[in-house]
Design a protein around this motif. Structure first.
Motif, mmCIF file in Angstrom:
data_model
loop_
_atom_site.group_PDB
_atom_site.id
_atom_site.type_symbol
_atom_site.label_atom_id
_atom_site.label_comp_id
_atom_site.label_asym_id
_atom_site.label_seq_id
_atom_site.Cartn_x
_atom_site.Cartn_y
_atom_site.Cartn_z
ATOM 1 N N PHE A 6 1.093 -1.303 -0.080
ATOM 2 C CA PHE A 6 0.050 -0.003 -0.061
ATOM 3 C C PHE A 6 0.830 1.470 -0.047
ATOM 4 O O PHE A 6 0.623 2.156 -0.690
ATOM 5 C CB PHE A 6 -0.853 -0.113 1.238
ATOM 6 N N THR A 7 1.804 1.326 0.906
ATOM 7 C CA THR A 7 2.803 2.508 0.789
ATOM 8 C C THR A 7 3.444 2.534 -0.604
ATOM 9 O O THR A 7 3.802 3.785 -1.189
ATOM 10 C CB THR A 7 3.978 2.250 1.841
ATOM 11 N N VAL A 8 3.883 1.716 -1.117
ATOM 12 C CA VAL A 8 4.482 1.554 -2.295
ATOM 13 C C VAL A 8 3.758 2.176 -3.371
ATOM 14 O O VAL A 8 3.834 3.108 -4.263
ATOM 15 C CB VAL A 8 5.089 0.194 -3.121
ATOM 16 N N GLY A 9 2.394 1.678 -3.603
ATOM 17 C CA GLY A 9 1.476 2.571 -4.409
ATOM 18 C C GLY A 9 1.204 3.618 -4.199
ATOM 19 O O GLY A 9 1.059 4.407 -5.246
ATOM 20 N N ARG A 10 0.804 4.211 -3.067
ATOM 21 C CA ARG A 10 0.769 5.619 -2.667
ATOM 22 C C ARG A 10 1.964 6.233 -3.059
ATOM 23 O O ARG A 10 1.625 7.520 -3.720
ATOM 24 C CB ARG A 10 0.473 5.733 -1.245
ATOM 25 N N PRO B 157 -4.165 5.962 -6.498
ATOM 26 C CA PRO B 157 -5.227 6.117 -5.580
ATOM 27 C C PRO B 157 -5.400 5.120 -4.438
ATOM 28 O O PRO B 157 -4.811 3.993 -4.570
ATOM 29 C CB PRO B 157 -6.480 6.281 -6.727
ATOM 30 N N THR B 158 -5.845 5.387 -3.486
ATOM 31 C CA THR B 158 -5.789 4.705 -2.193
ATOM 32 C C THR B 158 -6.689 3.300 -2.416
ATOM 33 O O THR B 158 -5.836 2.334 -1.840
ATOM 34 C CB THR B 158 -6.975 5.374 -1.183
ATOM 35 N N LEU C 172 -5.787 -2.638 -3.493
ATOM 36 C CA LEU C 172 -6.144 -3.701 -4.414
ATOM 37 C C LEU C 172 -4.834 -4.376 -4.735
ATOM 38 O O LEU C 172 -4.676 -5.761 -4.821
ATOM 39 C CB LEU C 172 -6.880 -3.448 -5.807
ATOM 40 N N VAL C 173 -3.878 -3.459 -5.170
ATOM 41 C CA VAL C 173 -2.472 -4.326 -5.594
ATOM 42 C C VAL C 173 -2.011 -4.783 -4.231
ATOM 43 O O VAL C 173 -1.492 -6.008 -4.382
ATOM 44 C CB VAL C 173 -1.578 -3.211 -6.053
#
Length: 352
Positions: A125-129, A134-135, A140-141
Motif C-alpha cells: 500500500f505504501t509503495v502504491g501511494r 489512488p488509495t 487492491l494491488v
C-alpha cells in the motif's frame, strides 16, 4: 386480502428484477463460456492452461467492451453479476478452508504467515501511494500480492467500493506477473539450494493462486506440493480478517449523531464476509459434508469467473492503459517485497 396483494406485488417485483438483469447476466455467462473454452484450448495445445478462465474472462469482456458499448438494457445484469455473484462466490470459498488443516502447520509458522500478510499489505500500500496510485487501487494491488492474487482483489473490491477499471487493471497486471512467478520460482529455489519443505513454504508464501502453487512446486516434488498448498491455504484464510479490517477502516464516517446510532453491524461487516467466516466454522466443525466441498468450490469458481466477465464488460480499456505503468511498478515492487520477507521467514524458521 392485504397479505395476498402484498405477495402478488412482491412476485411482480421479483419478476421485473429478473427480467431486468437477465440480458446482462446471460451476456456475462456467454463471455464466461468463451473463457472456459479458451482455457481448455490452452490445455490441449500446451499441456497446461497458462492463463486461467478467470483472467481470460476479464480479457474477453474488456475486448467486447472496447468494440461495443452495452446499451441500457444490458447494464443492470452486468452490474448484478459484478457485485452480487462475486459476493456469493466469496461466501462459498469458506467451505474450502478448514481450521483443523491449518493448525497442523504449527503456531510459529501460522503466526509468521499472518505477520507476512499484514506487513506485505502495508508495504504494498505504501509503495502504491508513493507511486501516485489512488488509495483503493493501492489497496487492491497490496491485498492481491499479500493474499491470493486475483481472488483477493475480487473479494476486497466490493468491501472498499473499488472502481471496476481499477479492479480489472490490478487483476490484469497481477495475472501476468503470476504466470512469471510460476515459471521463475522453481529456478530461484534451485539456485538458492532450498530443500523441498523450504521451497514449498516459500512458494506458498509468494505465489498467488492455489493452482499456481501446485504448478510452481510440482517440479520440486510431492513434499513441496503438500507444504506449499498448506501454507497457501493459511494465506487464503487471511482474506476474511483482512476484509473485515478494511470494512471497518474504509467505511464512511457518520455525519451526525443519529446516523451514528443507526449504523448497523451489517454496515460495518459486509454480509458476505460474515457468510465466509460462518462457512469456515461449519467446515471446521464437520457440518459441511466432504462430498459437498468440491462441488461448492466449483460453483464458487464459476461465479467468480462470471463476475470477472462482468468486470471486463464494464471496463474502459483506455483507463486501464493509462494506469498501466504505475500499476505494473507497484505490483512488481510489492511482489519483490513479499519475496524478500517470505525468504527471511523461511530462513528464520530454519526450513532451508
Amino acid at each position: 386480502m392485504a397479505t395476498a396483494v402484498s405477495a402478488i406485488k412482491n412476485v411482480r417485483k421479483s419478476s421485473d428484477f429478473a427480467a431486468s438483469v437477465a440480458p446482462g447476466v446471460l451476456l456475462c455467462v456467454a463471455v464466461t463460456a468463451a473463457a472456459w473454452l479458451l482455457e481448455r484450448g490452452e490445455a490441449a495445445l500446451f499441456g497446461k492452461a497458462w492463463l486461467e478462465a478467470l483472467v481470460l474472462a476479464i480479457v474477453i469482456g474488456t475486448i467486447v467492451r472496447s468494440l461495443w458499448t452495452p446499451a441500457a438494457r444490458w447494464r443492470p445484469g452486468i452490474a448484478f453479476s459484478a457485485k452480487y455473484l462475486l459476493e456469493v462466490a466469496v461466501v462459498l470459498l469458506g467451505a474450502s478452508v478448514s481450521a483443523a488443516t491449518i493448525l497442523h502447520a504449527g503456531p510459529v509458522l501460522l503466526g509468521g504467515i499472518a505477520l507476512i500478510v499484514a506487513v506485505t499489505i502495508l508495504f504494498g500500500f505504501t509503495v502504491g501511494r508513493l507511486l501516485g496510485l489512488p488509495t483503493r487501487m493501492a489497496l487492491l494491488v497490496a491485498c492481491g500480492n499479500a493474499i491470493c492474487g486475483n481472488s483477493a482483489i475480487a473479494a476486497v473490491a466490493p468491501v472498499i467500493d473499488a472502481d471496476s477499471d481499477d479492479v480489472a487493471a490490478a487483476i490484469a497486471f497481477t495475472a501476468v506477473l503470476g504466470v512469471g512467478v510460476v515459471l521463475g520460482l522453481p529456478l530461484l529455489g534451485m539456485a538458492l539450494g532450498m530443500n523441498a519443505i523450504a521451497y514449498g513454504a516459500f512458494a506458498g508464501l509468494t505465489v498467488y493462486a492455489v493452482p499456481q502453487v501446485i504448478a510452481a512446486t510440482a517440479p520440486i516434488g510431492s513434499a513441496a506440493v503438500q507444504m506449499g498448498t498448506l501454507v497457501k491455504l493459511v494465506r487464503v484464510l487471511m482474506l476474511g480478517p483482512v476484509c473485515l479490517v478494511l470494512a471497518l477502516v474504509m467505511r464512511r464516517p457518520a455525519t451526525d449523531e443519529a446516523a451514528t446510532v443507526s449504523l448497523s453491524f451489517g454496515r460495518l461487516v459486509p454480509w458476505f464476509i460474515i457468510g465466509f467466516l460462518v462457512l469456515v466454522a461449519c467446515r471446521s466443525f464437520g457440518f459441511v459434508p466432504q462430498a459437498a466441498i468440491e462441488p461448492v468450490g466449483k460453483v464458487a469458481t464459476m461465479l467468480t469467473v462470471v463476475s470477472m466477465a462482468a468486470l471486463g464488460l464494464g471496463v474502459d480499456i483506455r483507463s486501464v492503459a493509462k494506469a498501466g505503468g504505475r500499476v505494473t511498478a507497484a505490483v512488481m515492487l510489492s511482489l519483490a517485497g513479499l519475496g524478500a520477507i517470505s525468504l527471511a521467514l523461511v530462513t528464520l524458521l530454519h526450513l532451508r
